[in-house]
Design a protein around this motif. Structure first.
Motif, short mmCIF file in Angstrom:
data_model
loop_
_atom_site.label_atom_id
_atom_site.label_comp_id
_atom_site.label_asym_id
_atom_site.label_seq_id
_atom_site.Cartn_x
_atom_site.Cartn_y
_atom_site.Cartn_z
N ASP A 56 7.90 -9.63 -0.94
CA ASP A 56 6.85 -9.96 -0.65
C ASP A 56 6.31 -9.97 -2.28
O ASP A 56 5.04 -10.49 -2.72
CB ASP A 56 5.99 -8.91 0.09
CG ASP A 56 4.67 -9.04 0.25
OD1 ASP A 56 4.22 -10.15 0.53
OD2 ASP A 56 3.64 -7.86 -0.78
N SER A 57 6.97 -9.68 -3.39
CA SER A 57 7.24 -9.67 -4.85
C SER A 57 6.05 -8.88 -5.14
O SER A 57 4.75 -9.23 -6.04
CB SER A 57 6.83 -11.09 -5.40
OG SER A 57 6.57 -11.29 -6.45
N GLN A 77 17.63 -13.47 1.18
CA GLN A 77 17.82 -14.02 2.36
C GLN A 77 16.65 -13.62 4.03
O GLN A 77 16.49 -14.84 4.20
CB GLN A 77 19.21 -14.10 2.52
CG GLN A 77 20.18 -14.20 2.03
CD GLN A 77 21.26 -14.47 2.64
OE1 GLN A 77 22.15 -13.44 2.54
NE2 GLN A 77 22.70 -15.40 1.63
N LEU A 78 16.05 -12.54 3.87
CA LEU A 78 15.15 -12.45 4.65
C LEU A 78 14.04 -13.37 4.14
O LEU A 78 13.33 -13.77 3.32
CB LEU A 78 14.40 -10.92 4.11
CG LEU A 78 15.36 -9.76 4.13
CD1 LEU A 78 15.04 -8.79 4.02
CD2 LEU A 78 16.31 -9.79 5.39
N GLU A 79 13.82 -13.66 5.55
CA GLU A 79 12.81 -14.62 5.33
C GLU A 79 11.06 -13.60 5.52
O GLU A 79 9.87 -14.68 5.32
CB GLU A 79 12.29 -15.16 7.04
CG GLU A 79 14.10 -15.75 7.39
CD GLU A 79 13.89 -17.16 8.92
OE1 GLU A 79 13.19 -16.89 9.62
OE2 GLU A 79 14.75 -17.49 9.08
N SER A 80 11.01 -11.96 6.03
CA SER A 80 10.58 -11.25 5.74
C SER A 80 10.49 -10.25 5.71
O SER A 80 11.71 -9.82 5.87
CB SER A 80 9.32 -11.92 7.16
OG SER A 80 10.02 -11.37 8.54
N VAL A 81 9.73 -8.98 5.17
CA VAL A 81 9.52 -7.53 5.49
C VAL A 81 8.59 -7.08 5.77
O VAL A 81 7.16 -7.85 6.10
CB VAL A 81 9.63 -7.59 4.61
CG1 VAL A 81 8.61 -7.17 2.79
CG2 VAL A 81 10.45 -5.94 4.07
N ARG A 82 8.86 -6.30 6.84
CA ARG A 82 7.39 -5.20 7.11
C ARG A 82 7.43 -4.28 6.17
O ARG A 82 8.08 -3.44 6.02
CB ARG A 82 7.58 -4.34 8.60
CG ARG A 82 6.90 -4.10 9.33
CD ARG A 82 7.55 -3.42 10.61
NE ARG A 82 7.44 -4.24 11.37
CZ ARG A 82 6.28 -4.74 12.20
NH1 ARG A 82 5.64 -4.79 12.26
NH2 ARG A 82 7.18 -5.82 13.33
N ILE A 83 5.70 -4.41 6.39
CA ILE A 83 5.63 -3.15 4.80
C ILE A 83 4.47 -2.53 6.05
O ILE A 83 3.38 -2.99 6.22
CB ILE A 83 4.54 -4.06 3.64
CG1 ILE A 83 5.93 -5.02 3.15
CG2 ILE A 83 4.05 -2.73 2.27
CD1 ILE A 83 5.23 -5.63 1.56
N PRO A 119 0.28 -1.43 -0.51
CA PRO A 119 0.07 -0.16 0.15
C PRO A 119 0.89 1.60 0.14
O PRO A 119 1.91 1.39 0.94
CB PRO A 119 -1.04 -0.07 1.06
CG PRO A 119 -0.71 -1.55 1.47
CD PRO A 119 0.58 -1.81 1.12
N VAL A 120 0.25 2.29 -0.74
CA VAL A 120 1.59 3.50 -0.70
C VAL A 120 0.57 4.31 -1.45
O VAL A 120 -0.84 4.75 -1.41
CB VAL A 120 2.49 3.35 -2.00
CG1 VAL A 120 3.17 2.46 -2.54
CG2 VAL A 120 1.31 3.55 -3.61
N GLY A 122 1.63 -5.16 7.14
CA GLY A 122 2.40 -6.29 9.12
C GLY A 122 3.53 -6.70 8.36
O GLY A 122 4.84 -6.55 7.16
N ILE A 123 3.77 -7.77 8.72
CA ILE A 123 4.49 -8.97 8.24
C ILE A 123 4.34 -9.27 6.65
O ILE A 123 3.95 -10.26 6.88
CB ILE A 123 5.15 -9.96 9.34
CG1 ILE A 123 5.85 -8.66 10.45
CG2 ILE A 123 6.50 -10.63 9.26
CD1 ILE A 123 6.96 -7.26 10.38
#
Length: 423
Positions: A165-166, A238-244, A146-147, A248-249
């Motif tokens: 997250d692609s 290599q990141l398992e997740s990212v905060r957006i 979301p932007v 959220g995660i």
């Protein structure tokens, strides 16, 4: 005494006879001097001549190619500074990359706007065009971040949202910012692909939502190797997740991250083609970490895709091995003196290296000139062209000096040794 006898007694030797005697004496003196010079002439050093050596062939790669994939490839990050190696199977044509296109877009952007160390890169302010890109991605049923108009974020934020997250709108905003508009991005993409010799790679959009964003398994394998050698890209995938913000995660879309030593990758799915998957894995082999990449293209189900990739990777690892590149006792040079004496230069130890299948490093040998009469001794070394592996080179026997008869029989050549700059 008669007058005739007196005349005979006072007769002198003819001058020509005297001259002849002097000349003969001089010739004898010169001959003696030349003989001494020939016998005492300093023997020149003998240079080594390289000997062509053919090493035993190493086994070719044994790969269990996945039948479920329409095309697949693997790559090996260069061992000890050697060039990368790669191979592919299946279709050699260009096919839709789907969201793996985002990986290519990030490499193109970083080529123009590099990020160093832990820096987050440029600060980017989004506008209405970025909001519109978000709605286009939603219409294509693509993941989004979301932007809103005026949102400020960093270059690395957009890279992480795109690769972990692609998010389809995130990669659009990154490409649009980097080159001013999408047309500028597409022109840069063409130039980047041409510079890297990626003949089967063509981008029609930054996100891979267009079926015209295509590549081949061999090109994608090379792109994957470029990706893992870029520290920004590697640390991101290599990141398992990212905060957006607003979500959220968001977990990494790579379902087999953390399995079978897989520590990174990028997924892609397009209805008109199927699934693509790029992963990279690192494993300790013979006490040293090795990194490989894998590409699977054109599978259908997610489980099928993951299984095909694991099958491919697990067949790659056994091809790493410690091999003898040059055995001990290999003749690498020879010494051949003009008077017939000879000796060989051989390795006194084996050259061994960690290799992948038959991708053996090259080697070179050095052997210094030696003096006549030199006993067997160290004269140089053989060294691999990568790493720091070397072995001594030694002569095998005494290099005999020329005897007196040979010197006399070859006097002109021997006298030339006085001017020999090599001695």
């Amino acid at each position: 005494m008669t007058a005739a006898a007196a005349r005979r007694r006072t007769r002198r030797t003819h001058p020509l006879v005297v001259l002849l005697r002097i000349l003969v004496a001089m010739v004898l003196v010169v001959a003696v001097l030349l003989g001494v010079a020939v016998l005492l002439a300093p023997t020149p050093v003998v240079a080594a001549t390289p000997v062509e050596t053919t090493a035993e062939p190493l086994p070719e790669p044994a790969i269990d190619w996945p039948a479920a994939a329409r095309a697949a490839g693997y790559g090996v990050v260069g061992i000890d500074g050697a060039p990368d190696t790669w191979n592919a199977t299946g279709s050699t044509e260009s096919h839709p990359m789907a969201s793996v296109t985002k990986l290519v877009t990030v490499l193109i952007v970083l080529d123009a706007h590099p990020i160093t160390g832990d820096d987050r890169g440029a600060t980017i302010t989004l506008d209405g065009d970025d909001v519109a890109a978000q709605y286009r991605a939603l219409a294509e049923n693509a993941p989004i971040a979301p932007v809103y108009d005026g949102l400020q974020l960093t270059q690395r934020d957009l890279i992480e949202w795109s690769l972990v997250d692609s998010a389809g709108n995130a990669i659009w905003s990154l490409a649009n910012w980097a080159f001013g508009d999408i047309d500028g991005f597409l022109a840069a993409a063409d130039d980047w692909a041409a510079r890297h010799g990626l003949e089967h790679t063509d981008l029609a959009d930054p996100a891979g939502l267009e079926a015209g964003s295509v590549s081949s398994a061999i090109d994608l394998t090379r792109i994957a190797l470029m990706a893992v050698e870029d520290p920004v890209v590697l640390s991101t995938i290599q990141l398992e997740s990212v905060r957006i913000p607003g979500i959220g995660i968001a977990p990494n879309t790579n379902r087999i991250l953390g399995q079978h030593d897989i520590d990174g990758g990028k997924t892609g799915t397009l209805k008109v083609w199927g699934r693509n998957l790029f992963v990279t894995a690192v494993r300790e082999v013979d006490g040293v970490e090795r990194r490989i990449v894998g590409i699977v293209m054109g599978t259908i189900a997610a489980d099928e895709t993951d299984a095909a990739m694991i099958q491919l990777l697990e067949s790659v690892w056994p091809n790493f091995a410690a091999r003898t590149i040059l055995p001990e006792g290999t003749v690498v040079a020879e010494y051949r003196a003009p008077w017939g004496a000879a000796t060989d230069a051989v390795t006194t130890g084996a050259l061994e290296a960690h290799v992948f299948a038959d991708d053996a490093p090259g080697w070179s040998a050095t052997a210094e000139p030696i003096d006549a009469g030199s006993p067997p001794s160290a004269v140089g070394e053989v060294r691999l062209e990568v790493g720091d592996v070397a072995a001594p080179v030694r002569t095998t026997e005494l290099l005999l000096a020329p005897d007196g008869w040979w010197r006399i029989a070859n006097a002109p050549q021997v006298l030339g040794w006085y001017g020999d700059s090599e001695r």
